[in-house]
Design an enzyme around this catalytic site. Structure first.
Site, mmCIF file in Angstrom:
data_model
loop_
_atom_site.group_PDB
_atom_site.id
_atom_site.type_symbol
_atom_site.label_atom_id
_atom_site.label_comp_id
_atom_site.label_asym_id
_atom_site.label_seq_id
_atom_site.Cartn_x
_atom_site.Cartn_y
_atom_site.Cartn_z
ATOM 1 N N HIS A 3 30.973 42.053 43.164
ATOM 2 C CA HIS A 3 31.721 41.948 44.572
ATOM 3 C C HIS A 3 30.201 41.836 45.632
ATOM 4 O O HIS A 3 29.942 42.713 46.584
ATOM 5 C CB HIS A 3 31.880 43.530 44.717
ATOM 6 C CG HIS A 3 33.020 43.608 46.064
ATOM 7 N ND1 HIS A 3 32.685 43.084 46.883
ATOM 8 C CD2 HIS A 3 34.185 44.032 45.790
ATOM 9 C CE1 HIS A 3 33.546 43.647 47.557
ATOM 10 N NE2 HIS A 3 34.704 43.998 47.206
ATOM 11 N N GLU B 107 32.958 36.416 45.513
ATOM 12 C CA GLU B 107 32.599 37.364 44.443
ATOM 13 C C GLU B 107 33.063 36.435 43.177
ATOM 14 O O GLU B 107 34.258 36.332 43.171
ATOM 15 C CB GLU B 107 33.590 38.469 44.583
ATOM 16 C CG GLU B 107 33.616 39.235 45.922
ATOM 17 C CD GLU B 107 34.569 40.021 46.162
ATOM 18 O OE1 GLU B 107 35.147 40.875 45.298
ATOM 19 O OE2 GLU B 107 34.903 40.610 47.326
#
Length: 345
Positions: free
Chosen positions: A199, A303
């Site tokens: 992330h 991500e």
């Protein structure tokens, strides 16, 4: 006499040599070796959480917290921070740290029944002193190995045994490498499936001055529209409002171009077919407790992920997912960046 000049020349050289090496001459003072900071150092952050600091002799650094196995800093040789961490980030359990590179495992987002983004990002990882061999670039000298195994509490909410090994490395040009290896260690013969993401929060000058190249014409799920599927139309992604999209079957290389800083992040990935793009924008930012109201202007999440098709491992099988980040000067000012140079070079 014949050879006289030659004899005099040799005598002068001998005299010079004795003058340099004779007992009356003090020995040359040896140069003090320049002390280099250690390439790897274990330290505590201001909140008391253990972290490992990686340093490259040229000045690049990275920091990874044992809490969450999370990279929370990546700096270039000028000391510029390349990752975004919120000024309101909370560096203690049970929550996740807002920024850097949280690891989403064994679930990305709400794609399952677990807590959002899974539990790996808010567990305490251990230093892996004896990791299995991992083929590495010979230029990489600085790396740290961490490991996560499920606790008995974890097994109650996700009943699968696993070993998750993470290597964080700094390359010779300051590139940041993350390699995840996840092995099914179930003894009951059962396979398991998971979704995954790095992330990654990038630090940018101004979100309205940023574009992404490499996701053109890709299909995506729009999380703001009930995960409905669309196809990206534009030449490149630019940002004018909240975005939360999962791009599917994306290329192995994506460029994030920051016009104002004249910097391009090049993201390379392996084993991770999807790419999530997220920025909460103004209204949503005000609902996130550990995020400043105006911080959306200075961050962008891109991500590498495996979301659409979960990864399934039988007992004994191992999956590997790799992320490489580079930060390079953008060679252009207002014209079109040559996509071949960045995306295919």
């Amino acid at each position: 006499p014949p050879g006289g000049k030659e004899r005099k020349r040799k005598a002068r050289e001998a005299s010079r040599w004795w003058g340099m090496a004779g007992a009356s001459s003090p020995p040359p003072t040896p140069k003090s070796p320049k002390l280099q900071p250690p390439l790897l150092e274990r330290a505590k952050g201001p909140s008391g959480l253990d972290k490992i600091v990686l340093r490259d002799p040229r000045g690049f650094t990275a920091e990874v917290r044992l809490y969450g196995g999370q990279v929370t800093s990546w700096k270039n040789e000028q000391g510029d921070e390349l990752l975004f961490v919120s000024s309101k980030a909370i560096f203690k359990s049970p929550g996740a740290i807002r920024g850097g590179i949280p690891i989403c495992f064994p679930q990305f987002g709400t794609h399952g029944n677990l807590e959002k983004h899974g539990f790996a990002r808010n567990r305490l990882w251990l230093v892996d002193d004896n990791p299995p061999p991992l083929p590495v670039n010979s230029g990489i000298k600085t790396y740290a190995d961490l490991i996560l195994k499920p606790s008995e509490e974890d097994l109650k909410i996700w009943p699968h045994r696993f070993e998750f090994r993470l290597r964080v490395a700094l390359g010779p040009k300051g590139d940041l490498f993350l390699t995840s290896r996840i092995r099914n260690t179930n003894t009951d013969g059962k396979p398991f499936s998971f979704t995954f993401a790095y992330h990654t929060y990038f630090s940018v000058s101004d979100i309205s001055e940023v574009r992404i190249e490499g996701l053109e014409t890709m299909d995506y799920f729009d999380n703001l529209k009930g995960k409905e599927r669309f196809t990206e139309q534009g030449d490149a992604l630019v940002f004018e409002s909240e975005i939360d999209k999962v791009y599917l079957d994306t290329p192995p290389k994506i460029a994030i171009i920051d016009h104002e800083k004249k910097r391009t992040f090049v993201l390379r990935k392996d084993g991770l077919p999807d790419a999530v793009v997220w920025n909460p924008w103004e209204r949503r930012s005000k609902t996130i407790l550990d995020f400043g109201d105006e911080e959306y202007k200075h961050m962008l999440c891109v991500e590498p992920a495996a979301v659409e098709k979960p990864i399934t491992l039988k007992p004994g099988e191992e999956w590997k997912g790799r992320l490489e980040l580079s930060a390079v000067p953008s060679s252009y000012y207002s014209g079109q960046l040559d996509p071949d140079k960045v995306l295919h070079g």
